[in-house]
Design a protein around this motif. Structure first.
Motif, mmCIF file in Angstrom:
data_model
loop_
_atom_site.group_PDB
_atom_site.id
_atom_site.type_symbol
_atom_site.label_atom_id
_atom_site.label_comp_id
_atom_site.label_asym_id
_atom_site.label_seq_id
_atom_site.Cartn_x
_atom_site.Cartn_y
_atom_site.Cartn_z
ATOM 1 N N ASP A 10 -5.538 -19.986 15.119
ATOM 2 C CA ASP A 10 -4.901 -20.930 16.032
ATOM 3 C C ASP A 10 -5.791 -21.313 17.220
ATOM 4 O OD1 ASP A 10 -4.868 -18.570 17.410
ATOM 5 O OD2 ASP A 10 -2.691 -18.348 17.472
ATOM 6 N N GLU A 11 -6.967 -20.653 17.330
ATOM 7 C CA GLU A 11 -7.910 -21.015 18.388
ATOM 8 C C GLU A 11 -8.797 -22.190 17.987
ATOM 9 O OE1 GLU A 11 -9.399 -17.519 21.028
ATOM 10 O OE2 GLU A 11 -9.348 -16.734 18.967
ATOM 11 N N MET A 12 -8.775 -22.547 16.694
ATOM 12 C CA MET A 12 -9.549 -23.697 16.227
ATOM 13 C C MET A 12 -8.898 -24.993 16.698
ATOM 14 S SD MET A 12 -10.585 -22.677 12.290
ATOM 15 C CE MET A 12 -8.901 -22.843 11.713
ATOM 16 N N LYS A 13 -9.743 -25.976 17.047
ATOM 17 C CA LYS A 13 -9.235 -27.273 17.473
ATOM 18 C C LYS A 13 -9.901 -28.362 16.640
ATOM 19 C CE LYS A 13 -8.370 -25.881 22.261
ATOM 20 N NZ LYS A 13 -8.661 -26.165 23.708
ATOM 21 N N TYR A 41 -17.706 -26.889 12.805
ATOM 22 C CA TYR A 41 -17.868 -26.630 11.377
ATOM 23 C C TYR A 41 -16.836 -27.420 10.591
ATOM 24 C CZ TYR A 41 -20.568 -22.551 12.968
ATOM 25 O OH TYR A 41 -21.471 -21.730 13.579
ATOM 26 N N SER A 42 -17.059 -27.515 9.297
ATOM 27 C CA SER A 42 -16.039 -28.032 8.387
ATOM 28 C C SER A 42 -14.966 -26.960 8.216
ATOM 29 C CB SER A 42 -16.666 -28.368 7.029
ATOM 30 O OG SER A 42 -15.667 -28.525 6.043
ATOM 31 N N LYS A 43 -13.702 -27.346 8.363
ATOM 32 C CA LYS A 43 -12.617 -26.363 8.292
ATOM 33 C C LYS A 43 -12.554 -25.709 6.916
ATOM 34 C CE LYS A 43 -7.641 -25.750 8.982
ATOM 35 N NZ LYS A 43 -6.363 -26.401 9.355
ATOM 36 N N ALA A 44 -12.712 -26.524 5.868
ATOM 37 C CA ALA A 44 -12.628 -25.986 4.508
ATOM 38 C C ALA A 44 -13.723 -24.951 4.257
ATOM 39 C CB ALA A 44 -12.722 -27.125 3.498
ATOM 40 N N LYS A 45 -14.949 -25.271 4.672
ATOM 41 C CA LYS A 45 -16.063 -24.334 4.452
ATOM 42 C C LYS A 45 -15.905 -23.084 5.312
ATOM 43 C CE LYS A 45 -19.426 -27.870 3.136
ATOM 44 N NZ LYS A 45 -20.719 -28.514 3.446
ATOM 45 N N VAL A 52 -21.028 -35.862 10.035
ATOM 46 C CA VAL A 52 -20.025 -34.868 10.403
ATOM 47 C C VAL A 52 -18.931 -34.839 9.351
ATOM 48 C CG1 VAL A 52 -18.354 -34.168 12.161
ATOM 49 C CG2 VAL A 52 -20.538 -35.184 12.841
ATOM 50 N N ALA A 53 -18.518 -33.661 8.950
ATOM 51 C CA ALA A 53 -17.463 -33.516 7.941
ATOM 52 C C ALA A 53 -16.158 -34.128 8.433
ATOM 53 C CB ALA A 53 -17.265 -32.039 7.625
ATOM 54 N N GLY A 54 -15.349 -34.633 7.488
ATOM 55 C CA GLY A 54 -14.094 -35.271 7.854
ATOM 56 C C GLY A 54 -13.052 -34.312 8.391
ATOM 57 N N ASP A 55 -13.187 -33.026 8.073
ATOM 58 C CA ASP A 55 -12.222 -32.027 8.556
ATOM 59 C C ASP A 55 -12.852 -31.128 9.620
ATOM 60 O OD1 ASP A 55 -14.004 -30.842 6.851
ATOM 61 O OD2 ASP A 55 -12.549 -29.467 5.939
ATOM 62 N N ALA A 56 -13.711 -31.705 10.463
ATOM 63 C CA ALA A 56 -14.443 -30.909 11.456
ATOM 64 C C ALA A 56 -13.506 -30.276 12.470
ATOM 65 C CB ALA A 56 -15.456 -31.792 12.174
ATOM 66 N N ILE A 57 -13.807 -29.007 12.808
ATOM 67 C CA ILE A 57 -13.078 -28.283 13.851
ATOM 68 C C ILE A 57 -14.084 -27.644 14.791
ATOM 69 C CG2 ILE A 57 -10.996 -27.850 12.484
ATOM 70 C CD1 ILE A 57 -13.391 -24.997 13.054
ATOM 71 N N VAL A 58 -13.640 -27.328 16.015
ATOM 72 C CA VAL A 58 -14.512 -26.690 16.981
ATOM 73 C C VAL A 58 -13.947 -25.317 17.335
ATOM 74 C CG1 VAL A 58 -13.322 -27.790 18.935
ATOM 75 C CG2 VAL A 58 -15.648 -26.912 19.232
ATOM 76 N N LEU A 59 -14.819 -24.316 17.378
ATOM 77 C CA LEU A 59 -14.421 -22.952 17.736
ATOM 78 C C LEU A 59 -14.505 -22.776 19.257
ATOM 79 C CD1 LEU A 59 -16.279 -20.928 14.936
ATOM 80 C CD2 LEU A 59 -13.853 -21.504 15.045
ATOM 81 N N PRO A 60 -13.899 -21.720 19.806
ATOM 82 C CA PRO A 60 -13.949 -21.502 21.258
ATOM 83 C C PRO A 60 -15.365 -21.397 21.825
ATOM 84 C CG PRO A 60 -12.239 -20.150 20.282
ATOM 85 C CD PRO A 60 -12.974 -20.771 19.136
ATOM 86 N N ASN A 61 -16.356 -21.046 20.996
ATOM 87 C CA ASN A 61 -17.729 -20.945 21.506
ATOM 88 C C ASN A 61 -18.460 -22.280 21.496
ATOM 89 O OD1 ASN A 61 -18.228 -21.328 18.804
ATOM 90 N ND2 ASN A 61 -19.252 -19.375 18.464
#
Length: 409
Positions: A401-404, A369-373, A356-365
């Motif tokens: 702002d919906e990314m966590k 993903y990696s935030k940078a990518k 898992v990427a170090g800057d992983a974020i989760v979308l509302p769905n």
């Protein structure tokens, strides 16, 4: 389903036994060679038991002059004709043996070639894998009944010696004959493999004889009932307790009609029993040749899919996103509509190291993903300037702002 092997290290080739996918490659010709040897032994023994006594009798008759010269010559001519037939049968068995040996050599060379490929990046590995994929496709088509297509593919790619065309053609012919309500071919196959079937627990021959008995009982002709009793005495009588139970049930069929609602007689009289016999033959045939009942392509797919499967693939998020319109260029194979159901009962992938990427974020769905990518993709789509991000898989657009942020415990 088979659990996936641990994936090899990048750039290295793992030379381990290939399990169910490649074992039949050598087991089938080995079993065929064993049968051919047994057939040769039986033929030699049968001809020896006939010719030696016949030759001795002819010699004694000539010495004792109990037969005329013409009679003696007639006996010798009969023995010569018999020997010519014996010679022809032996030549056919020799040709079969040569064919099996050629297949075995080609298959060993195919598997041995893998040991001379240094890494997965080598172009030779891609070529070897392509041949292996063609083998799996031919196997799948043969098992599905597309014999002509399988033959065409094998001939086009020059892999006739790496696939079991003749074995599956015979198997498919007998399988279809049983589905049509014919037992002759299946019983002949049982007679040819009588020694091997003694070790089997599936009792195919008994079930086929029982079906012939059922067909006699089914007839409204009273004479057929008498014939059925004689048939049962000849073929169904057994000392095995499991079969004795079936014999007693078969006897009870004599006093019932085929439209009875009483079990198990209703099932025994049912036409669906032919389908049961066809699949019983299929399982028995594959067991004797050490062939898996499941297509080899399914086994290979299962291993690959299991290595990719995660709990999210069959979650509510995945189900909703899979059915939505997508402009994605890449889709998770497990979440795809084509493979989602096939992978449902497979185990999840086991990884000892997190990727898992170090800057992983989760979308509302629910997708991670990696935030940078993700931001890079959104900039290319012209959305980042407006504070928007795009899900590359489903095509959905969300506010930044919906990314966590994702935290892995």
């Amino acid at each position: 389903m088979t659990a996936p092997d641990k994936p090899p290290e990048t750039g290295k080739l793992t030379r381990r036994p290939r399990g169910k996918q490649d074992q039949p490659l050598l087991r089938v010709p080995n079993e065929l060679a064993r049968r051919n040897l047994k057939a040769t032994q039986r033929l030699v023994e049968r001809e020896k038991d006939y010719l030696l006594p016949a030759l001795k009798d002819a010699t004694n008759a000539a010495i004792a002059k109990t037969k005329t010269p013409d009679q003696t010559l007639a006996d010798l001519d009969a023995m010569i004709a018999r020997m010519k037939g014996f010679k022809q049968k032996m030549e056919n068995l020799k040709e079969e043996e040569t064919k099996i040996q050629t297949q075995t050599r080609k298959r060993i060379e195919h598997l041995e070639a893998l040991n001379h490929i240094p890494s997965l990046a080598d172009v030779k590995y891609e070529q070897w894998s392509r041949v292996r994929l063609d083998r799996l496709l031919v196997d799948h088509m043969l098992r599905s009944g597309f014999v002509e297509s399988a033959e065409a593919l094998a001939k086009e790619n020059g892999i006739e010696d790496l696939v079991d065309l003749d074995v599956f053609k015979q198997c498919q012919r007998i399988f279809e004959s049983l589905r049509k309500g014919e037992t002759k071919s299946a019983l002949q196959w049982c007679a040819e493999n009588k020694a091997a079937l003694k070790k089997s627990e599936l009792n195919l021959e008994f079930e086929l004889r029982l079906q012939q008995y059922i067909e006699l009982v089914r007839s409204p002709d009273p004479e057929k009932k008498i014939e059925a009793i004689a048939y049962a005495r000849k073929w169904l009588v057994s000392t095995q307790s499991e079969q004795n139970k079936d014999i007693l049930r078969a006897a009870g069929m004599l006093v019932l009609t085929q439209d009875t609602k009483v079990e198990p007689y209703k099932t025994l009289f049912s036409d669906e029993r032919w389908e049961f016999l066809a699949h019983l033959f299929l399982k028995t045939h594959h067991d004797l040749l050490s062939l898996p009942v499941e297509p080899l392509l399914n086994i290979a797919l299962s291993a690959g899919l299991s290595a990719l499967k995660t709990p999210l693939c069959h979650s509510a998020y995945a189900s909703s996103s899979t059915n939505s319109a997508s402009t994605a260029t890449s889709v998770c194979p497990i979440c795809s509509t084509e493979l989602n159901e096939l992978a449902r009962d497979l185990p999840y992938a086991h990884h000892s190291k997190s990727y898992v990427a170090g800057d992983a974020i989760v979308l509302p769905n629910g997708r991670v993903y990696s935030k940078a990518k993700l931001m890079d993709i959104s900039r290319q789509a012209g959305l980042a300037e407006n504070g928007k991000v795009k899900d590359p898989t489903t095509g959905e657009i969300f506010d930044e702002d919906e990314m966590k942020k994702v935290y892995i415990m």
